[in-house]
Design a protein around this motif. Structure first.
Motif, PDB file in Angstrom:
ATOM      1  N   GLY A 149       0.817  -1.210   0.000  1.00  0.00           N
ATOM      2  CA  GLY A 149       0.000   0.000   0.000  1.00  0.00           C
ATOM      3  C   GLY A 149       0.845   1.251   0.000  1.00  0.00           C
ATOM      4  N   ALA A 150       0.186   2.396   0.020  1.00  0.00           N
ATOM      5  CA  ALA A 150       0.880   3.688   0.022  1.00  0.00           C
ATOM      6  C   ALA A 150       1.572   3.913   1.352  1.00  0.00           C
ATOM      7  N   SER A 151       2.712   4.591   1.295  1.00  0.00           N
ATOM      8  CA  SER A 151       3.505   4.803   2.508  1.00  0.00           C
ATOM      9  C   SER A 151       2.759   5.609   3.552  1.00  0.00           C
ATOM     10  N   GLU A 152       1.823   6.485   3.102  1.00  0.00           N
ATOM     11  CA  GLU A 152       1.112   7.316   4.079  1.00  0.00           C
ATOM     12  C   GLU A 152      -0.105   6.620   4.667  1.00  0.00           C
ATOM     13  N   ASP A 153      -0.422   5.418   4.189  1.00  0.00           N
ATOM     14  CA  ASP A 153      -1.579   4.692   4.732  1.00  0.00           C
ATOM     15  C   ASP A 153      -1.303   4.260   6.166  1.00  0.00           C
ATOM     16  N   PRO A 154      -2.307   4.338   7.041  1.00  0.00           N
ATOM     17  CA  PRO A 154      -2.119   3.852   8.419  1.00  0.00           C
ATOM     18  C   PRO A 154      -2.045   2.330   8.432  1.00  0.00           C
ATOM     19  N   HIS A 155      -1.357   1.814   9.430  1.00  0.00           N
ATOM     20  CA  HIS A 155      -1.241   0.356   9.575  1.00  0.00           C
ATOM     21  C   HIS A 155      -1.963  -0.039  10.856  1.00  0.00           C
ATOM     22  N   ASP A 156      -3.229  -0.315  10.739  1.00  0.00           N
ATOM     23  CA  ASP A 156      -4.038  -0.732  11.877  1.00  0.00           C
ATOM     24  C   ASP A 156      -4.000  -2.251  11.963  1.00  0.00           C
ATOM     25  N   MET A 157      -3.650  -2.744  13.128  1.00  0.00           N
ATOM     26  CA  MET A 157      -3.528  -4.191  13.302  1.00  0.00           C
ATOM     27  C   MET A 157      -4.726  -4.757  14.055  1.00  0.00           C
ATOM     28  N   LYS A 158      -4.971  -6.022  13.813  1.00  0.00           N
ATOM     29  CA  LYS A 158      -6.028  -6.755  14.499  1.00  0.00           C
ATOM     30  C   LYS A 158      -5.476  -8.103  14.960  1.00  0.00           C
ATOM     31  N   ILE A 159      -6.070  -8.626  16.018  1.00  0.00           N
ATOM     32  CA  ILE A 159      -5.721  -9.958  16.503  1.00  0.00           C
ATOM     33  C   ILE A 159      -7.005 -10.765  16.603  1.00  0.00           C
ATOM     34  N   GLU A 160      -6.983 -11.945  16.019  1.00  0.00           N
ATOM     35  CA  GLU A 160      -8.180 -12.783  15.996  1.00  0.00           C
ATOM     36  C   GLU A 160      -7.801 -14.218  16.323  1.00  0.00           C
ATOM     37  N   ALA A 161      -8.682 -14.899  17.032  1.00  0.00           N
ATOM     38  CA  ALA A 161      -8.493 -16.320  17.334  1.00  0.00           C
ATOM     39  C   ALA A 161      -9.580 -17.102  16.616  1.00  0.00           C
ATOM     40  N   SER A 162      -9.149 -18.147  15.902  1.00  0.00           N
ATOM     41  CA  SER A 162     -10.127 -18.913  15.122  1.00  0.00           C
ATOM     42  C   SER A 162     -11.071 -19.682  16.021  1.00  0.00           C
ATOM     43  N   GLY A 163     -10.621 -20.013  17.234  1.00  0.00           N
ATOM     44  CA  GLY A 163     -11.463 -20.771  18.148  1.00  0.00           C
ATOM     45  C   GLY A 163     -11.386 -22.268  17.954  1.00  0.00           C
ATOM     46  N   ARG A 164     -10.646 -22.714  16.924  1.00  0.00           N
ATOM     47  CA  ARG A 164     -10.547 -24.160  16.687  1.00  0.00           C
ATOM     48  C   ARG A 164      -9.728 -24.849  17.768  1.00  0.00           C
ATOM     49  N   SER A 165      -8.728 -24.133  18.277  1.00  0.00           N
ATOM     50  CA  SER A 165      -7.889 -24.693  19.344  1.00  0.00           C
ATOM     51  C   SER A 165      -7.187 -23.534  20.051  1.00  0.00           C
ATOM     52  N   ALA A 166      -6.435 -23.893  21.103  1.00  0.00           N
ATOM     53  CA  ALA A 166      -5.674 -22.875  21.828  1.00  0.00           C
ATOM     54  C   ALA A 166      -4.253 -22.747  21.298  1.00  0.00           C
ATOM     55  N   ALA A 167      -3.960 -23.428  20.202  1.00  0.00           N
ATOM     56  CA  ALA A 167      -2.616 -23.401  19.626  1.00  0.00           C
ATOM     57  C   ALA A 167      -2.298 -22.026  19.049  1.00  0.00           C
ATOM     58  N   LEU A 168      -1.004 -21.694  19.019  1.00  0.00           N
ATOM     59  CA  LEU A 168      -0.577 -20.394  18.504  1.00  0.00           C
ATOM     60  C   LEU A 168      -0.906 -20.222  17.024  1.00  0.00           C
ATOM     61  N   ARG A 169      -0.984 -21.307  16.289  1.00  0.00           N
ATOM     62  CA  ARG A 169      -1.284 -21.184  14.859  1.00  0.00           C
ATOM     63  C   ARG A 169      -2.711 -20.685  14.608  1.00  0.00           C
TER      64      ARG A 169
END
Length: 592
Positions: A149-169
């Motif tokens: 993307g463009a250099s001036e675009d903000p980088h908003d991050m999200k964290i989501e858990a699939s719920g299938r397991s407690a594994a880090l993947r």
């Protein structure tokens, strides 16, 4: 604890052993770090209780110790904390950002969009030099490639858990630029290589406190035990410092410590009135303590353990209820020559002072550590003249082994050869750090230490104490061969009287025999007894959780330097064991 106002509480003892300076504390749904002692309320202003132990003060180079603040009064102040980790996530919109980006100003932290309480980051990074920082989520998402993307675009991050397991993947970090990656592999040793280096941050000392480091950090879950290890020093109060006169002068030390006309002040204050002490005894006690604090007594290198050992082998009767140390011989008949125990002392009252002097991360403190590993409790060069400490009262039993029998046993080639393997592993630990070993690992040390563990396990069953409520203190050198097993705990378990009762019941020898009989067979045998090496850095032989290991709070050596074969022998060589002759020679090994 407070960030300007009270947010929660922990016990005073935990501020030394579990939640000390630099540790992470979970309070409700939030996470905080205990701030350095230079940011704690001024102990003089609070009238905070002093803790004195002159022998330990001279070794640590401070003028005294203080109990951690404990108050429900907002105006008096409390232990300050800082928010850590700074990265938070919203369970509603899954946004991942630092607390400031959410507009958080005070507790509880909430997302302004969703009005949901924020969840502190589950991951942090630590290095061996005691530094800690937020997990570098941005670098992790964009590792190996530039953001799209463009250099001036903000980088908003999200964290989501699939719920299938407690594994880090199944934990996914995504960026608004389109990058998306799971947390799989993030906790491995080299996971952050090429992604980030240690920034040298020390949040407990303030946001501006950092130093050059550059080590490769390691990611950990913020609640992992490796994030914080306390470095605690302790000492037992012994005469003359355990006598009631020391407690008397401690209450008035601010006045007595500096005045020149000492006798006149003691008489004017009427300190001797209503006490068993004369004015002369009080003056002598003050003068001796002054010499220690001013460094006029050239005994700064005196071994604390050697002093304690000497006191434990002598009788100290109770003269005053103010006494912190009462040590008397066991009743006649309790010394068992067949067990090679030539002295048994009942320590009816003892006081232990435990001081938090520093802490480490990733690994527990070790004598082989470089000084850089010990993280400071305060910032700058202006060191406070005190350290946080607690004092605990308990009771115990002191056992001394027959040194003549010990010398005969430890001169056997089989015993020397078995211990030499552990000694070599111990030396390697220091060599890897570029240091010289602080001691040699001897058969005597491993024997006394393993015997201590066996007795603690047995007494925890006989007395009804949890094993974690009992502690060991080892006295081992060419001139010493003793164990103090004691209760010194801040709760009621330290005052039940069950330890001294082991001696007064007349069954001390029987309980030690049962302890030896119990460890002569392990449910993990033959694997345990035949193991050539094990434990941390291969510092154990025949020792596992099924036989002699203890809760680490009970052990001086972090469950290392143990070998039950030195007590009871092996199936092929029962004579290897110091107590081999005590056990039935006709009973097959492991059938007891």
């Amino acid at each position: 604890m407070s960030t300007g106002r009270p947010i929660g509480g922990v016990r005073r003892a935990q501020l030394i052993t579990t939640y000390g300076v630099g540790s992470i504390v979970a309070v409700n749904s939030e996470s905080f770090m205990i701030a350095g002692i230079d940011r704690w309320p001024d102990p003089e202003d609070r009238g905070e209780q002093l803790v004195h132990e002159p022998r330990l003060q001279r070794q640590l180079g401070v003028r005294g110790f203080r109990l951690p603040p404990a108050s429900d009064n907002e105006r008096r102040g409390d232990v300050p904390v800082v928010r850590f980790p700074l990265y938070q996530s919203c369970p509603g919109c899954n946004r991942l950002a630092k607390a400031g980006a959410f507009g958080v100003r005070r507790s509880p932290a909430k997302c302004k969009r969703c009005d949901r309480e924020l969840v502190p980051s589950r991951f942090v990074i630590c290095c061996a030099n005691g530094h800690i920082d937020d997990f570098p989520y941005f670098n992790w998402v964009h590792k190996g490639s530039a953001p799209t993307g463009a250099s001036e675009d903000p980088h908003d991050m999200k964290i989501e858990a699939s719920g299938r397991s407690a594994a880090l993947r199944d934990i996914i970090i995504s960026c608004s630029c389109g990058k998306r990656v799971s947390m799989e592999g993030a906790l491995s040793k080299a996971a952050l290589k090429g992604i980030t280096s240690c920034p040298g941050t020390r949040p407990w000392l303030g946001s501006a406190s950092s130093e050059t480091c550059g080590q490769m950090p390691r990611a950990m879950q913020r609640g992992a035990s490796g994030v914080w290890f306390s470095d605690v020093r302790s000492a037992i109060s012994i005469p003359p410092w355990s006598e009631g006169v020391q407690k008397l002068i401690a209450k008035h030390w601010k006045s007595l410590g500096k005045v020149k006309a000492l006798r006149e002040l003691v008489e004017d204050m009427e300190l001797a009135e209503g006490t068993p002490y004369t004015v002369d005894e009080i003056v002598q006690a003050v003068e001796r303590r002054r010499r220690i604090e001013q460094g006029l007594d050239d005994d700064s290198e005196v071994d604390l353990k050697a002093e304690e050992y000497e006191a434990l082998t002598k009788t100290t009767v109770e003269k005053s209820r103010r006494q912190d140390f009462v040590c008397v011989p066991a009743p006649e008949g309790e010394v068992d020559p067949s067990l090679a125990i030539d002295q048994v002392m009942r320590v009816k009252r003892l006081r232990e002072v435990r001081v938090l002097q520093s802490f480490t991360r990733l690994a527990a403190p070790s004598p082989a550590d470089d000084k850089k590993r010990r993280a400071p409790l305060f910032s700058g060069d202006d060191r406070p003249d005190w350290l946080p400490a607690i004092e605990v009262i308990g009771e115990g039993v002191f056992l001394r082994l027959d040194t003549q029998r010990l010398e005969q046993w430890e001169s056997r080639s089989s015993v020397i050869g078995r211990t030499a393997l552990v000694d070599a592993s111990y030396r390697r630990r220091f060599e890897q750090q570029g240091a010289r070993p602080d001691r040699g690992i001897t058969p005597r040390l491993m024997l006394v230490h393993t015997l201590s563990h066996a007795i603690i396990n047995e007494w925890s069953l006989d007395c009804g104490y949890p094993a974690a409520a009992l502690r060991e203190r080892l006295y081992v050198s060419e001139k010493m061969a003793g164990i103090l097993i004691y209760t010194a705990t801040s709760d009621s378990a330290g005052s039940l009287g069950g330890i001294v009762a082991q001696v007064e019941s007349g069954d001390l020898g029987g309980s030690i025999r049962r302890a030896l009989d119990r460890i002569s067979w392990c449910s993990s045998d033959p694997l345990c007894i035949e193991s050539p090496a094990g434990g941390v850095d291969n510092l154990n032989h025949a020792a596992c959780h099924a036989c002699v290991l203890l809760p680490e709070t009970s052990c001086e050596e972090f469950n290392t330097l143990l070998d039950r074969a030195l007590l009871v022998g092996t199936p092929d060589d029962q004579d290897l064991g110091f107590f081999g002759p005590v056990l039935s020679a006709t009973t097959p090994h492991g059938a007891r």
